[in-house]
Write an enzyme that holds these catalytic residues in place. Structure first.
Site, PDB file in Angstrom:
ATOM      1  N   ASP A  62       0.881  -1.180   0.000  1.00  0.00           N
ATOM      2  CA  ASP A  62       0.000   0.000   0.000  1.00  0.00           C
ATOM      3  C   ASP A  62       0.915   1.226   0.000  1.00  0.00           C
ATOM      4  O   ASP A  62       2.134   1.111   0.194  1.00  0.00           O
ATOM      5  CB  ASP A  62      -0.899  -0.008   1.244  1.00  0.00           C
ATOM      6  CG  ASP A  62      -1.818   1.211   1.296  1.00  0.00           C
ATOM      7  OD1 ASP A  62      -2.326   1.617   0.239  1.00  0.00           O
ATOM      8  OD2 ASP A  62      -2.008   1.786   2.385  1.00  0.00           O
ATOM      9  N   SER A  63       0.305   2.393  -0.141  1.00  0.00           N
ATOM     10  CA  SER A  63       1.096   3.620  -0.077  1.00  0.00           C
ATOM     11  C   SER A  63       1.575   3.897   1.350  1.00  0.00           C
ATOM     12  O   SER A  63       2.484   4.686   1.554  1.00  0.00           O
ATOM     13  CB  SER A  63       0.250   4.797  -0.551  1.00  0.00           C
ATOM     14  OG  SER A  63      -0.923   4.870   0.227  1.00  0.00           O
ATOM     15  N   TYR A 115      -0.826   8.378  -2.551  1.00  0.00           N
ATOM     16  CA  TYR A 115      -0.858   8.085  -3.977  1.00  0.00           C
ATOM     17  C   TYR A 115      -2.067   8.756  -4.643  1.00  0.00           C
ATOM     18  O   TYR A 115      -2.046   9.053  -5.828  1.00  0.00           O
ATOM     19  CB  TYR A 115      -1.011   6.571  -4.208  1.00  0.00           C
ATOM     20  CG  TYR A 115       0.237   5.733  -4.054  1.00  0.00           C
ATOM     21  CD1 TYR A 115       1.426   6.239  -3.546  1.00  0.00           C
ATOM     22  CD2 TYR A 115       0.214   4.394  -4.444  1.00  0.00           C
ATOM     23  CE1 TYR A 115       2.541   5.436  -3.413  1.00  0.00           C
ATOM     24  CE2 TYR A 115       1.328   3.587  -4.328  1.00  0.00           C
ATOM     25  CZ  TYR A 115       2.490   4.094  -3.809  1.00  0.00           C
ATOM     26  OH  TYR A 115       3.598   3.291  -3.691  1.00  0.00           O
ATOM     27  N   GLY A 116      -3.101   8.919  -3.861  1.00  0.00           N
ATOM     28  CA  GLY A 116      -4.410   9.266  -4.427  1.00  0.00           C
ATOM     29  C   GLY A 116      -4.515  10.632  -5.065  1.00  0.00           C
ATOM     30  O   GLY A 116      -5.473  10.914  -5.779  1.00  0.00           O
ATOM     31  N   CYS A 124      -4.471  -1.463  -1.796  1.00  0.00           N
ATOM     32  CA  CYS A 124      -4.519  -0.026  -2.040  1.00  0.00           C
ATOM     33  C   CYS A 124      -5.601   0.236  -3.086  1.00  0.00           C
ATOM     34  O   CYS A 124      -5.509  -0.284  -4.208  1.00  0.00           O
ATOM     35  CB  CYS A 124      -3.153   0.434  -2.552  1.00  0.00           C
ATOM     36  SG  CYS A 124      -3.152   2.171  -3.054  1.00  0.00           S
ATOM     37  N   THR A 135      -6.288   2.909  -4.635  1.00  0.00           N
ATOM     38  CA  THR A 135      -5.818   3.755  -5.734  1.00  0.00           C
ATOM     39  C   THR A 135      -5.115   2.913  -6.800  1.00  0.00           C
ATOM     40  O   THR A 135      -5.421   3.017  -7.987  1.00  0.00           O
ATOM     41  CB  THR A 135      -4.872   4.840  -5.178  1.00  0.00           C
ATOM     42  OG1 THR A 135      -5.546   5.498  -4.108  1.00  0.00           O
ATOM     43  CG2 THR A 135      -4.489   5.835  -6.231  1.00  0.00           C
ATOM     44  N   GLU A 154      -2.730   8.993   8.370  1.00  0.00           N
ATOM     45  CA  GLU A 154      -1.271   8.839   8.446  1.00  0.00           C
ATOM     46  C   GLU A 154      -0.696   9.703   9.577  1.00  0.00           C
ATOM     47  O   GLU A 154       0.368   9.422  10.104  1.00  0.00           O
ATOM     48  CB  GLU A 154      -0.611   9.195   7.111  1.00  0.00           C
ATOM     49  CG  GLU A 154      -0.850   8.180   5.995  1.00  0.00           C
ATOM     50  CD  GLU A 154      -0.008   6.903   6.116  1.00  0.00           C
ATOM     51  OE1 GLU A 154       1.101   6.948   6.654  1.00  0.00           O
ATOM     52  OE2 GLU A 154      -0.501   5.845   5.653  1.00  0.00           O
ATOM     53  N   CYS A 178     -10.927   2.761  -0.025  1.00  0.00           N
ATOM     54  CA  CYS A 178      -9.508   2.991   0.252  1.00  0.00           C
ATOM     55  C   CYS A 178      -9.210   2.186   1.522  1.00  0.00           C
ATOM     56  O   CYS A 178      -9.996   2.222   2.474  1.00  0.00           O
ATOM     57  CB  CYS A 178      -9.281   4.479   0.489  1.00  0.00           C
ATOM     58  SG  CYS A 178      -7.699   4.893   1.244  1.00  0.00           S
ATOM     59  N   THR A 179      -8.089   1.475   1.518  1.00  0.00           N
ATOM     60  CA  THR A 179      -7.807   0.601   2.666  1.00  0.00           C
ATOM     61  C   THR A 179      -7.458   1.360   3.943  1.00  0.00           C
ATOM     62  O   THR A 179      -7.428   0.777   5.029  1.00  0.00           O
ATOM     63  CB  THR A 179      -6.660  -0.376   2.326  1.00  0.00           C
ATOM     64  OG1 THR A 179      -5.580   0.384   1.761  1.00  0.00           O
ATOM     65  CG2 THR A 179      -7.119  -1.442   1.365  1.00  0.00           C
ATOM     66  N   HIS A 180      -7.192   2.649   3.823  1.00  0.00           N
ATOM     67  CA  HIS A 180      -6.984   3.433   5.041  1.00  0.00           C
ATOM     68  C   HIS A 180      -8.304   3.626   5.810  1.00  0.00           C
ATOM     69  O   HIS A 180      -8.293   3.773   7.027  1.00  0.00           O
ATOM     70  CB  HIS A 180      -6.450   4.832   4.705  1.00  0.00           C
ATOM     71  CG  HIS A 180      -4.970   4.910   4.477  1.00  0.00           C
ATOM     72  ND1 HIS A 180      -4.355   4.396   3.362  1.00  0.00           N
ATOM     73  CD2 HIS A 180      -3.976   5.477   5.222  1.00  0.00           C
ATOM     74  CE1 HIS A 180      -3.049   4.639   3.428  1.00  0.00           C
ATOM     75  NE2 HIS A 180      -2.803   5.303   4.551  1.00  0.00           N
TER      76      HIS A 180
HETATM   77  N1  DGL Z   1      -4.679   3.030   1.059  1.00  0.00           N
HETATM   78  C1  DGL Z   1      -4.623   3.757  -0.191  1.00  0.00           C
HETATM   79  C2  DGL Z   1      -5.863   3.453  -0.992  1.00  0.00           C
HETATM   80  O1  DGL Z   1      -6.470   2.437  -0.697  1.00  0.00           O
HETATM   81  C3  DGL Z   1      -4.359   5.187   0.076  1.00  0.00           C
HETATM   82  C4  DGL Z   1      -4.001   5.936  -1.169  1.00  0.00           C
HETATM   83  C5  DGL Z   1      -3.210   7.185  -0.941  1.00  0.00           C
HETATM   84  O2  DGL Z   1      -2.072   7.057  -0.528  1.00  0.00           O
HETATM   85  O3  DGL Z   1      -3.723   8.265  -1.247  1.00  0.00           O
HETATM   86  O4  DGL Z   1      -6.252   4.144  -1.910  1.00  0.00           O
END
Ligand code: DGL
Length: 270
Positions: A10-11, A42-43, A73, A75, A151, A185-187
């Site tokens: 993931d990012s 990343y998004g 992730c 994204t 984050e 988004c996994t966050h």
């Molecule tokens: N966990 C990432 C996702 O699922 C986060 C993307 C990001 O870093 O913006 O999209």
């Protein structure tokens, strides 16, 4: 091969929501996790940048003996999932597992999707759900402030800043009378309680971390690729920026009662 590790990336921290569920349902599996903390988020990046990052993340994980790679992730899964087609090993993203779960859960056919700006722009969830079922009303909202907040550790369900940001994004969706919401988004499962408190208890929340782990489990089981062992698997964590913060956040969030190490690597070398 069945005894090889599962590679997950993931990012940043978000993919840990998948690791947490894998730990629950497949505790014997070894996991190698890469969080691209040096380049998160990343998004908000261009498609070209996301594809470049995803290729490097995959190349890093492929330098280990892995039997499957999970793009935990939203994204990457939305914008660069095609990279998986040319890999010599199974590659799973989060869009399909979430789309399947949402279509199954909805009663009124009104489904919300929240994700990063790049994810929402791609309409990947909408396209996947439209393949699975006709006549759905799908509402997509980008929530670009969620990842930086998470984050930064702003995750407590009662945090006034988090709740204010969440209300701004979610009230519009609530008015659409959706009965199902994909955390695309996994966050986002990390702040699921705050999201749920705004959407109300009648809205099914699709937890991308959980659905992806369940999908991976089914995938491995159906192909005889589950690790056979009574011991708990080994977990290795890698990041592209300082490891200290990640280690403490990861241990807080995962609540794993096991020894693991987190190391910093130079992702530009891959
Ligand atoms: N966990 C990432 C996702 O699922 C986060 C993307 C990001 O870093 O913006 O999209």
């Amino acid at each position: 091969m069945a005894n090889d590790a599962i590679g997950i990336f993931d990012s940043g921290l978000g993919g840990l929501t998948t690791v947490k569920e894998l730990n629950r349902i497949l505790p014997m599996e070894d996991i190698i996790y890469f969080g691209d903390t040096g380049r998160v988020p990343y998004g908000t990046r261009s498609k070209d940048a996301i594809i470049k990052y995803a290729k490097q993340d995959i190349a890093f994980l492929k330098s280990f003996k892995v039997k499957m790679i999970i793009a935990a992730c939203g994204t990457v899964s939305s914008v660069a999932n095609f990279i998986g087609d040319s890999l010599p090993l199974p590659f799973i993203g989060i869009v399909k597992p979430c789309a399947i779960a949402a279509v199954k859960a909805t009663k009124n056919g009104k489904i919300g999707v929240i994700g990063t700006a790049a994810t929402i722009k791609s309409h990947a969830y909408l396209k996947e759900m439209n393949i699975l079922k006709e006549n759905l009303d799908i509402f997509e909202i980008a929530c670009p402030l969620f990842v930086p907040l998470i984050e930064s550790g702003i995750i407590s369900p009662g945090d006034p800043v988090l709740l204010e940001v969440a209300r701004r994004y979610l009230l519009e969706l609530k008015e659409k009378n959706i009965d199902t919401l994909i955390l695309g988004c996994t966050h986002y499962p990390i702040i699921m309680e705050a999201i749920s408190s705004i959407m109300g208890e009648n809205v099914n929340i699709i937890n991308s971390g959980r659905e992806t782990a369940i999908y991976a489990y089914e995938f491995l089981k159906n192909r005889g690729m589950l690790k056979k062992s009574d011991d708990h698997g080994k977990y290795l964590f890698y990041v592209s920026d300082t490891a200290d913060g990640f280690e403490s956040e990861a241990s807080k969030f995962l609540n794993l009662n096991l020894e693991y190490k987190c190391k910093k690597i130079d992702i530009e070398q891959y």
